[in-house]
Design a protein around this motif. Sequence first.
Motif, PDB file in Angstrom:
ATOM      1  N   ILE A  18      12.624  -4.204  -0.973  1.00 52.52           N
ATOM      2  CA  ILE A  18      11.572  -3.972  -0.350  1.00 52.52           C
ATOM      3  C   ILE A  18      11.533  -2.200  -0.868  1.00 52.52           C
ATOM      4  O   ILE A  18      10.107  -2.319  -1.468  1.00 52.52           O
ATOM      5  CB  ILE A  18      11.343  -4.099   1.683  1.00 52.52           C
ATOM      6  N   ASP A  19      12.023  -1.547  -0.888  1.00 60.16           N
ATOM      7  CA  ASP A  19      12.271  -0.725  -1.670  1.00 60.16           C
ATOM      8  C   ASP A  19      11.758  -0.379  -2.939  1.00 60.16           C
ATOM      9  O   ASP A  19      11.049  -0.139  -3.591  1.00 60.16           O
ATOM     10  CB  ASP A  19      13.376   0.969  -1.119  1.00 60.16           C
ATOM     11  N   ILE A  20      12.341  -1.526  -3.251  1.00 62.07           N
ATOM     12  CA  ILE A  20      12.128  -1.357  -5.148  1.00 62.07           C
ATOM     13  C   ILE A  20      10.729  -1.860  -5.475  1.00 62.07           C
ATOM     14  O   ILE A  20       9.902  -1.318  -6.348  1.00 62.07           O
ATOM     15  CB  ILE A  20      12.916  -2.658  -5.829  1.00 62.07           C
ATOM     16  N   ALA A  21      10.685  -2.930  -4.667  1.00 62.43           N
ATOM     17  CA  ALA A  21       8.359  -3.487  -4.244  1.00 62.43           C
ATOM     18  C   ALA A  21       7.722  -2.451  -4.253  1.00 62.43           C
ATOM     19  O   ALA A  21       7.045  -2.329  -5.089  1.00 62.43           O
ATOM     20  CB  ALA A  21       8.795  -4.403  -3.593  1.00 62.43           C
ATOM     21  N   LYS A  22       8.068  -1.130  -3.521  1.00 64.06           N
ATOM     22  CA  LYS A  22       7.589  -0.070  -3.423  1.00 64.06           C
ATOM     23  C   LYS A  22       7.009   0.239  -4.233  1.00 64.06           C
ATOM     24  O   LYS A  22       5.623   0.741  -4.361  1.00 64.06           O
ATOM     25  CB  LYS A  22       7.737   0.583  -2.108  1.00 64.06           C
ATOM     26  N   ARG A  23       8.353   0.798  -5.229  1.00 66.82           N
ATOM     27  CA  ARG A  23       8.568   1.881  -6.064  1.00 66.82           C
ATOM     28  C   ARG A  23       7.552   0.798  -7.086  1.00 66.82           C
ATOM     29  O   ARG A  23       6.792   1.617  -7.667  1.00 66.82           O
ATOM     30  CB  ARG A  23      10.200   2.897  -6.367  1.00 66.82           C
ATOM     31  N   TYR A  24       7.794  -1.406  -7.557  1.00 65.26           N
ATOM     32  CA  TYR A  24       6.598  -0.743  -8.718  1.00 65.26           C
ATOM     33  C   TYR A  24       6.049  -1.467  -8.492  1.00 65.26           C
ATOM     34  O   TYR A  24       5.196  -0.877  -9.269  1.00 65.26           O
ATOM     35  CB  TYR A  24       7.533  -2.444  -8.513  1.00 65.26           C
ATOM     36  N   PHE A  25       5.142  -0.664  -7.228  1.00 66.05           N
ATOM     37  CA  PHE A  25       3.508  -1.620  -7.282  1.00 66.05           C
ATOM     38  C   PHE A  25       2.957  -0.409  -7.138  1.00 66.05           C
ATOM     39  O   PHE A  25       1.800  -0.088  -6.793  1.00 66.05           O
ATOM     40  CB  PHE A  25       3.623  -2.863  -5.837  1.00 66.05           C
ATOM     41  N   GLY A  26       3.780   0.919  -6.288  1.00 66.96           N
ATOM     42  CA  GLY A  26       2.994   2.160  -6.316  1.00 66.96           C
ATOM     43  C   GLY A  26       3.168   2.672  -5.281  1.00 66.96           C
ATOM     44  O   GLY A  26       1.630   2.748  -4.976  1.00 66.96           O
ATOM     45  N   VAL A  27       2.902   1.166  -4.068  1.00 70.07           N
ATOM     46  CA  VAL A  27       2.553   1.091  -2.900  1.00 70.07           C
ATOM     47  C   VAL A  27       3.379   2.772  -1.700  1.00 70.07           C
ATOM     48  O   VAL A  27       4.552   1.842  -1.671  1.00 70.07           O
ATOM     49  CB  VAL A  27       1.891   0.128  -1.800  1.00 70.07           C
ATOM     50  N   LYS A  28       3.130   2.461  -0.443  1.00 64.86           N
ATOM     51  CA  LYS A  28       3.584   3.510   0.356  1.00 64.86           C
ATOM     52  C   LYS A  28       3.556   2.261   1.896  1.00 64.86           C
ATOM     53  O   LYS A  28       4.974   2.372   1.957  1.00 64.86           O
ATOM     54  CB  LYS A  28       2.109   4.468   1.595  1.00 64.86           C
ATOM     55  N   SER A  29       3.595   1.100   1.994  1.00 63.86           N
ATOM     56  CA  SER A  29       3.376   0.996   3.387  1.00 63.86           C
ATOM     57  C   SER A  29       4.780  -0.590   2.474  1.00 63.86           C
ATOM     58  O   SER A  29       4.181  -1.135   1.844  1.00 63.86           O
ATOM     59  CB  SER A  29       2.189  -0.334   4.159  1.00 63.86           C
ATOM     60  N   GLU A  30       5.880  -0.860   3.703  1.00 63.35           N
ATOM     61  CA  GLU A  30       6.591  -2.021   3.406  1.00 63.35           C
ATOM     62  C   GLU A  30       5.423  -3.667   3.122  1.00 63.35           C
ATOM     63  O   GLU A  30       5.596  -4.362   1.992  1.00 63.35           O
ATOM     64  CB  GLU A  30       7.740  -2.321   4.058  1.00 63.35           C
ATOM     65  N   GLN A  31       5.107  -3.327   4.298  1.00 56.35           N
ATOM     66  CA  GLN A  31       3.748  -4.918   4.100  1.00 56.35           C
ATOM     67  C   GLN A  31       2.384  -5.047   2.850  1.00 56.35           C
ATOM     68  O   GLN A  31       2.962  -6.086   2.385  1.00 56.35           O
ATOM     69  CB  GLN A  31       2.319  -4.724   4.643  1.00 56.35           C
ATOM     70  N   GLU A  32       2.042  -3.855   2.166  1.00 52.84           N
ATOM     71  CA  GLU A  32       1.426  -4.037   1.281  1.00 52.84           C
ATOM     72  C   GLU A  32       2.281  -3.856  -0.024  1.00 52.84           C
ATOM     73  O   GLU A  32       2.094  -5.152  -0.982  1.00 52.84           O
ATOM     74  CB  GLU A  32       0.703  -2.906   0.748  1.00 52.84           C
TER      75      GLU A  32
END
Length: 68
Positions: A18-32
Amino acid sequence: MSSPVMRHKHLKLDQKKIDIAKRYFGVKSEQEAIDKALSLLVEEEEIIRTMKPLKGRLKGDDRKWPYL
């Protein structure tokens, strides 16, 4: 495509992913991050399905189908 149906889900997920996905997409929320990752997967499946009729027609490309 019909309107999305939102449902509450209680899942056990790998926090590192989830943390990797947040960084990859440049978003703050886990849901996004999870929503964007799932949308990307759906788009990839649509591309593969659309390209499937071309299987074997591309000359000079020895890679195994599908190209993933």
